[in-house]
Design a protein around this motif. Sequence first.
Motif, PDB file in Angstrom:
ATOM      1  N   GLY A  56       0.775  -1.229   0.000  1.00 39.64           N
ATOM      2  CA  GLY A  56       0.000   0.000   0.000  1.00 39.64           C
ATOM      3  C   GLY A  56       0.809   1.282   0.000  1.00 39.64           C
ATOM      4  N   PHE A  57       2.114   1.189  -0.198  1.00 36.77           N
ATOM      5  CA  PHE A  57       2.932   2.401  -0.247  1.00 36.77           C
ATOM      6  C   PHE A  57       4.167   2.154  -1.095  1.00 36.77           C
ATOM      7  CE2 PHE A  57       5.113   0.039   3.053  1.00 36.77           C
ATOM      8  CZ  PHE A  57       6.442   0.381   2.899  1.00 36.77           C
ATOM      9  N   THR A  58       4.806   3.245  -1.468  1.00 39.10           N
ATOM     10  CA  THR A  58       6.134   3.179  -2.069  1.00 39.10           C
ATOM     11  C   THR A  58       6.981   4.299  -1.496  1.00 39.10           C
ATOM     12  OG1 THR A  58       7.380   3.024  -4.139  1.00 39.10           O
ATOM     13  CG2 THR A  58       5.658   4.672  -4.056  1.00 39.10           C
ATOM     14  N   LEU A  59       8.277   4.076  -1.435  1.00 27.37           N
ATOM     15  CA  LEU A  59       9.226   5.123  -1.112  1.00 27.37           C
ATOM     16  C   LEU A  59       9.868   5.551  -2.427  1.00 27.37           C
ATOM     17  CD1 LEU A  59      10.723   3.583   2.122  1.00 27.37           C
ATOM     18  CD2 LEU A  59       9.312   5.638   1.963  1.00 27.37           C
ATOM     19  N   ALA A  60       9.858   6.851  -2.684  1.00 29.44           N
ATOM     20  CA  ALA A  60      10.290   7.359  -3.983  1.00 29.44           C
ATOM     21  C   ALA A  60      11.453   8.326  -3.838  1.00 29.44           C
ATOM     22  CB  ALA A  60       9.125   8.050  -4.691  1.00 29.44           C
ATOM     23  N   LEU A  61      12.418   8.178  -4.721  1.00 30.21           N
ATOM     24  CA  LEU A  61      13.556   9.080  -4.788  1.00 30.21           C
ATOM     25  C   LEU A  61      13.441   9.911  -6.060  1.00 30.21           C
ATOM     26  CD1 LEU A  61      16.458   6.577  -3.993  1.00 30.21           C
ATOM     27  CD2 LEU A  61      14.997   7.818  -2.370  1.00 30.21           C
ATOM     28  N   THR A  62      13.526  11.223  -5.923  1.00 29.07           N
ATOM     29  CA  THR A  62      13.616  12.109  -7.076  1.00 29.07           C
ATOM     30  C   THR A  62      15.069  12.551  -7.198  1.00 29.07           C
ATOM     31  OG1 THR A  62      11.364  12.917  -6.724  1.00 29.07           O
ATOM     32  CG2 THR A  62      12.790  14.221  -8.154  1.00 29.07           C
ATOM     33  N   VAL A  63      15.649  12.355  -8.376  1.00 28.96           N
ATOM     34  CA  VAL A  63      17.067  12.658  -8.579  1.00 28.96           C
ATOM     35  C   VAL A  63      17.236  13.552  -9.810  1.00 28.96           C
ATOM     36  CG1 VAL A  63      17.807  10.535  -7.431  1.00 28.96           C
ATOM     37  CG2 VAL A  63      17.425  10.534  -9.907  1.00 28.96           C
ATOM     38  N   SER A  64      18.493  13.878 -10.121  1.00 22.07           N
ATOM     39  CA  SER A  64      18.754  14.940 -11.103  1.00 22.07           C
ATOM     40  C   SER A  64      18.610  14.532 -12.555  1.00 22.07           C
ATOM     41  CB  SER A  64      20.163  15.499 -10.882  1.00 22.07           C
ATOM     42  OG  SER A  64      21.135  14.464 -11.048  1.00 22.07           O
ATOM     43  N   VAL A 127      10.285  10.804  -0.885  1.00 20.57           N
ATOM     44  CA  VAL A 127       8.827  10.881  -0.747  1.00 20.57           C
ATOM     45  C   VAL A 127       8.258   9.547  -0.283  1.00 20.57           C
ATOM     46  CG1 VAL A 127       6.649  11.407  -1.898  1.00 20.57           C
ATOM     47  CG2 VAL A 127       8.758  12.555  -2.639  1.00 20.57           C
ATOM     48  N   LEU A 128       7.400   9.597   0.724  1.00 22.86           N
ATOM     49  CA  LEU A 128       6.587   8.451   1.103  1.00 22.86           C
ATOM     50  C   LEU A 128       5.228   8.645   0.453  1.00 22.86           C
ATOM     51  CD1 LEU A 128       5.684   5.940   2.662  1.00 22.86           C
ATOM     52  CD2 LEU A 128       5.208   7.447   4.623  1.00 22.86           C
ATOM     53  N   LEU A 129       4.901   7.793  -0.502  1.00 24.58           N
ATOM     54  CA  LEU A 129       3.643   7.886  -1.228  1.00 24.58           C
ATOM     55  C   LEU A 129       2.762   6.721  -0.801  1.00 24.58           C
ATOM     56  CD1 LEU A 129       1.992   9.340  -3.405  1.00 24.58           C
ATOM     57  CD2 LEU A 129       3.190   7.988  -5.128  1.00 24.58           C
ATOM     58  N   ILE A 130       1.671   7.012  -0.123  1.00 23.43           N
ATOM     59  CA  ILE A 130       0.800   5.945   0.348  1.00 23.43           C
ATOM     60  C   ILE A 130      -0.469   5.870  -0.501  1.00 23.43           C
ATOM     61  CG2 ILE A 130       1.730   5.995   2.682  1.00 23.43           C
ATOM     62  CD1 ILE A 130      -0.676   7.491   3.625  1.00 23.43           C
ATOM     63  N   GLY A 131      -0.864   4.645  -0.791  1.00 20.48           N
ATOM     64  CA  GLY A 131      -2.065   4.408  -1.567  1.00 20.48           C
ATOM     65  C   GLY A 131      -3.278   4.333  -0.663  1.00 20.48           C
ATOM     66  N   VAL A 132      -4.284   5.141  -0.931  1.00 15.77           N
ATOM     67  CA  VAL A 132      -5.454   5.222  -0.060  1.00 15.77           C
ATOM     68  C   VAL A 132      -6.729   4.985  -0.858  1.00 15.77           C
ATOM     69  CG1 VAL A 132      -4.239   6.826   1.460  1.00 15.77           C
ATOM     70  CG2 VAL A 132      -5.710   7.734  -0.346  1.00 15.77           C
ATOM     71  N   GLU A 133      -7.772   4.616  -0.160  1.00 14.07           N
ATOM     72  CA  GLU A 133      -9.056   4.375  -0.813  1.00 14.07           C
ATOM     73  C   GLU A 133      -9.760   5.678  -1.178  1.00 14.07           C
ATOM     74  OE1 GLU A 133     -10.150   1.508  -1.880  1.00 14.07           O
ATOM     75  OE2 GLU A 133      -8.361   0.534  -1.076  1.00 14.07           O
ATOM     76  N   ASN A 134      -9.609   6.696  -0.346  1.00 10.44           N
ATOM     77  CA  ASN A 134     -10.301   7.962  -0.566  1.00 10.44           C
ATOM     78  C   ASN A 134      -9.325   9.104  -0.287  1.00 10.44           C
ATOM     79  OD1 ASN A 134     -11.921  10.357  -0.217  1.00 10.44           O
ATOM     80  ND2 ASN A 134     -13.714   9.064   0.087  1.00 10.44           N
ATOM     81  N   VAL A 135      -8.769   9.689  -1.334  1.00  6.61           N
ATOM     82  CA  VAL A 135      -7.762  10.727  -1.171  1.00  6.61           C
ATOM     83  C   VAL A 135      -8.317  11.929  -0.414  1.00  6.61           C
ATOM     84  CG1 VAL A 135      -6.309  12.398  -2.390  1.00  6.61           C
ATOM     85  CG2 VAL A 135      -6.410  10.036  -3.184  1.00  6.61           C
ATOM     86  N   LYS A 136      -9.522  12.372  -0.740  1.00  6.98           N
ATOM     87  CA  LYS A 136     -10.085  13.553  -0.082  1.00  6.98           C
ATOM     88  C   LYS A 136     -10.277  13.322   1.408  1.00  6.98           C
ATOM     89  CE  LYS A 136     -12.490  15.654  -4.030  1.00  6.98           C
ATOM     90  NZ  LYS A 136     -13.811  16.089  -4.561  1.00  6.98           N
ATOM     91  N   ALA A 137     -10.808  12.158   1.768  1.00  9.58           N
ATOM     92  CA  ALA A 137     -11.050  11.868   3.182  1.00  9.58           C
ATOM     93  C   ALA A 137      -9.746  11.774   3.959  1.00  9.58           C
ATOM     94  CB  ALA A 137     -11.846  10.579   3.324  1.00  9.58           C
ATOM     95  N   THR A 138      -8.751  11.105   3.378  1.00  6.16           N
ATOM     96  CA  THR A 138      -7.472  10.972   4.069  1.00  6.16           C
ATOM     97  C   THR A 138      -6.754  12.311   4.151  1.00  6.16           C
ATOM     98  OG1 THR A 138      -7.276   8.693   3.310  1.00  6.16           O
ATOM     99  CG2 THR A 138      -5.276   9.732   4.116  1.00  6.16           C
ATOM    100  N   LYS A 139      -6.873  13.117   3.115  1.00  6.63           N
ATOM    101  CA  LYS A 139      -6.284  14.459   3.157  1.00  6.63           C
ATOM    102  C   LYS A 139      -6.899  15.266   4.305  1.00  6.63           C
ATOM    103  CE  LYS A 139      -7.694  17.552   0.253  1.00  6.63           C
ATOM    104  NZ  LYS A 139      -7.948  18.320  -0.999  1.00  6.63           N
ATOM    105  N   THR A 206      -3.675   5.309  14.187  1.00  6.42           N
ATOM    106  CA  THR A 206      -3.643   4.807  12.820  1.00  6.42           C
ATOM    107  C   THR A 206      -4.520   5.688  11.950  1.00  6.42           C
ATOM    108  OG1 THR A 206      -5.475   3.272  13.271  1.00  6.42           O
ATOM    109  CG2 THR A 206      -3.241   2.413  13.487  1.00  6.42           C
ATOM    110  N   ASP A 207      -4.145   5.819  10.666  1.00 10.83           N
ATOM    111  CA  ASP A 207      -4.943   6.647   9.772  1.00 10.83           C
ATOM    112  C   ASP A 207      -6.085   5.827   9.169  1.00 10.83           C
ATOM    113  OD1 ASP A 207      -3.954   5.169   7.640  1.00 10.83           O
ATOM    114  OD2 ASP A 207      -2.793   6.803   6.760  1.00 10.83           O
ATOM    115  N   LEU A 208      -6.797   6.385   8.218  1.00  9.71           N
ATOM    116  CA  LEU A 208      -7.988   5.742   7.670  1.00  9.71           C
ATOM    117  C   LEU A 208      -7.678   4.476   6.880  1.00  9.71           C
ATOM    118  CD1 LEU A 208      -9.958   8.886   6.411  1.00  9.71           C
ATOM    119  CD2 LEU A 208     -10.002   7.809   8.665  1.00  9.71           C
ATOM    120  N   ASP A 209      -6.436   4.301   6.453  1.00 11.93           N
ATOM    121  CA  ASP A 209      -6.052   3.131   5.671  1.00 11.93           C
ATOM    122  C   ASP A 209      -5.138   2.174   6.437  1.00 11.93           C
ATOM    123  OD1 ASP A 209      -7.029   3.659   2.657  1.00 11.93           O
ATOM    124  OD2 ASP A 209      -6.464   5.554   3.601  1.00 11.93           O
ATOM    125  N   GLY A 210      -5.084   2.363   7.745  1.00 12.74           N
ATOM    126  CA  GLY A 210      -4.357   1.428   8.585  1.00 12.74           C
ATOM    127  C   GLY A 210      -2.876   1.677   8.736  1.00 12.74           C
TER     128      GLY A 210
END
Length: 224
Positions: A56-64, A127-139, A206-210
């Motif tokens: 349910g998540f990924t860790l992302a690196l932005t590089v040059s 960046v920690l990018l988490i996958g959620v069921e409802n972006v608006k609610a989790t935001k 815990t948040d809405l997605d555990g």
Amino acid sequence: MATNASTAAHTPLASLSSVTLEVADVEAARRFYRAFGVETFLHLGESDAPTTGFRGFTLALTVSGPATVDGFVGAALDAGATVLKPATKSLWGYGGVVRAPDGTIWKIATSEKKDTGPATREIDEFVLLIGVENVKATKEFYVGRGLSVAKSFGGKYAEFTPGHSSPIKLALYKRRALAKDLGVAADEGTGSHGIVLGGTADAAFTDLDGFAWEPAASHAPTRL
């Protein structure tokens, strides 16, 4: 232990300050992440909680640039990672996706399609990018805990402003869209998320997605 969402509503969070990966073999994970080159961004905690597939998540690196993407991908593969998506050009730039031996999925990317300089081992953004069921609610959940929204695209994506002392950016994406972007099946993940988030709140929740949060000061995992 994590509290429920209603209790957390009275707990100011302010910012994400640490990421702890829960792994079965701390020493093996430490060796991998040092070779990969991300040891300064992570903590490790030992756990035998079962977890499979997409967490349910990924860790992302932005590089040059592309050469730096290739360098990080190559270092990960040499240390034992597997390819989920080979590094390649896309509409948005250049990037690839790998899975670490402990199961964590990493995305390494750049907005540049051509190199403007030599490859480096520098990371521009973590960046920690988490996958959620409802972006608006989790935001709304996180805004209620003190996070400031930096960008928001309706119900599809949102990211928060990092804390002054934190190198980590937190972002939200639809779970199925994130899985598709990473090249994994959204419905094949079971068990623990395998990650604990440290914040400036004074209580665990815990948040809405555990996803579990703990006070960074009280959570004392192994530092790489």
